[in-house]
Design an enzyme around this catalytic site. Structure first.
Site, PDB file in Angstrom:
ATOM      1  N   SER A  55      15.725   8.634  -8.262  1.00  0.00           N
ATOM      2  CA  SER A  55      16.365   9.037  -7.014  1.00  0.00           C
ATOM      3  C   SER A  55      17.738   8.408  -6.820  1.00  0.00           C
ATOM      4  O   SER A  55      18.576   8.962  -6.089  1.00  0.00           O
ATOM      5  CB  SER A  55      15.462   8.666  -5.827  1.00  0.00           C
ATOM      6  OG  SER A  55      15.134   7.282  -5.866  1.00  0.00           O
ATOM      7  N   GLY A  92      11.436   9.569  -7.569  1.00  0.00           N
ATOM      8  CA  GLY A  92      10.098   9.091  -7.909  1.00  0.00           C
ATOM      9  C   GLY A  92       9.845   8.931  -9.392  1.00  0.00           C
ATOM     10  O   GLY A  92       8.743   8.535  -9.790  1.00  0.00           O
ATOM     11  N   ASN A 120      11.284   2.385 -10.290  1.00  0.00           N
ATOM     12  CA  ASN A 120       9.992   2.796  -9.732  1.00  0.00           C
ATOM     13  C   ASN A 120       8.821   2.135 -10.464  1.00  0.00           C
ATOM     14  O   ASN A 120       7.775   1.890  -9.852  1.00  0.00           O
ATOM     15  CB  ASN A 120       9.858   4.318  -9.779  1.00  0.00           C
ATOM     16  CG  ASN A 120      10.738   4.997  -8.749  1.00  0.00           C
ATOM     17  OD1 ASN A 120      10.856   4.548  -7.623  1.00  0.00           O
ATOM     18  ND2 ASN A 120      11.391   6.081  -9.143  1.00  0.00           N
ATOM     19  N   ASP A 203      15.584   3.127   4.527  1.00  0.00           N
ATOM     20  CA  ASP A 203      14.490   2.662   3.667  1.00  0.00           C
ATOM     21  C   ASP A 203      14.842   1.362   2.941  1.00  0.00           C
ATOM     22  O   ASP A 203      13.983   0.719   2.332  1.00  0.00           O
ATOM     23  CB  ASP A 203      14.068   3.739   2.660  1.00  0.00           C
ATOM     24  CG  ASP A 203      15.185   4.151   1.707  1.00  0.00           C
ATOM     25  OD1 ASP A 203      16.187   3.433   1.573  1.00  0.00           O
ATOM     26  OD2 ASP A 203      15.053   5.230   1.091  1.00  0.00           O
ATOM     27  N   HIS A 206      17.782   3.072  -1.012  1.00  0.00           N
ATOM     28  CA  HIS A 206      18.738   4.058  -1.511  1.00  0.00           C
ATOM     29  C   HIS A 206      20.098   3.892  -0.839  1.00  0.00           C
ATOM     30  O   HIS A 206      20.177   3.815   0.392  1.00  0.00           O
ATOM     31  CB  HIS A 206      18.211   5.479  -1.279  1.00  0.00           C
ATOM     32  CG  HIS A 206      16.932   5.750  -1.996  1.00  0.00           C
ATOM     33  ND1 HIS A 206      15.699   5.612  -1.394  1.00  0.00           N
ATOM     34  CD2 HIS A 206      16.707   6.135  -3.273  1.00  0.00           C
ATOM     35  CE1 HIS A 206      14.755   5.913  -2.272  1.00  0.00           C
ATOM     36  NE2 HIS A 206      15.337   6.231  -3.418  1.00  0.00           N
TER      37      HIS A 206
END
Length: 227
Positions: A55, A92, A120, A203, A206
């Site tokens: 991402s 993801g 991830n 979040d 990012h």
């Protein structure tokens, strides 16, 4: 009799000239046709820069054109360079997932391949040996199919959610892989961005558009030196 011979000679000469004129016309037509069929000077084939990641590469939460890979394309266009950027980011994505979908992106040779995966894995606590192995397999696959491709590995770090030992060992995967596989290493992709609330989305993971501008500045020198 003399008059008849004179007329006959004149007719033969006229016929010869007509045949010669027709022949020359056909030759000229043939040359023109051949020239029309011959392709003109073709532009050199555009080279590819492939960003292959998760991402972060995809530009999660912002317009893809504002992601660091999109900013690299803008820079290349401003310099008039014959490169196109392909954004192979998938939100993801893990190193295992990247390895499984890599073949889709290797139909044509990338001139530069930027590998941005592993974050991830770390956030999910995947076994470090598996992450390292998958990164190596991705690099090996690219090198095996396109030995001339220049590979850049983007280093990643994670918060100590899985414990400090895991976090430290995760960080060390990237320089080890880069050295073992003889590829260029970006020490930390999110240098100057990670942990700064002003440069990240709510979040906390990012980057915002401003954050991506900083990531671009981190990434560009490594790309520029490989153009």
């Amino acid at each position: 009799m003399n008059i008849s011979r004179t007329i006959l000679s004149f007719c033969l000469i006229s016929l010869g000239l007509a045949s010669f004129s027709c022949s020359e016309s056909k030759k000229a037509e043939t040359v023109q046709t051949a020239s029309a069929d011959q392709p003109g000077a073709q532009e050199p084939e555009m080279k590819t820069i492939l960003f292959f990641g998760n991402s972060l590469t995809a530009g999660y939460g912002i317009d893809q054109d504002d992601s660091f890979s999109g900013l690299v394309q803008d820079k290349i266009d401003s310099l008039g360079l014959n490169y196109r950027v392909i954004n192979g980011g998938l939100s993801g994505e893990t190193t295992a997932g990247g390895l499984s979908r890599l073949d889709w992106f290797l139909e044509d040779q990338p001139e530069i391949f930027i590998l941005e995966l592993g974050g991830n894995d770390g956030l999910r606590g995947i076994q470090l040996s598996e992450t390292k192995s998958n990164l190596e397999k991705i690099i090996d696959k690219v090198k095996g199919k396109f030995p001339g491709t220049k590979i850049i590995l983007a280093g990643m770090q994670i918060p100590p959610n899985m414990g400090q030992e895991y976090t430290d060992e995760f960080k060390e995967i990237y320089p080890v892989v880069a050295q073992e596989k003889d590829v260029t290493l970006i020490p930390f992709l999110l240098e100057g961005v990670a942990g700064d609330p002003e440069l990240n989305l709510p979040d906390g993971i990012h980057p915002t558009e401003e954050g991506h501008k900083i990531v671009y500045k981190t990434v560009w020198p490594f790309i520029e030196s490989n153009l």
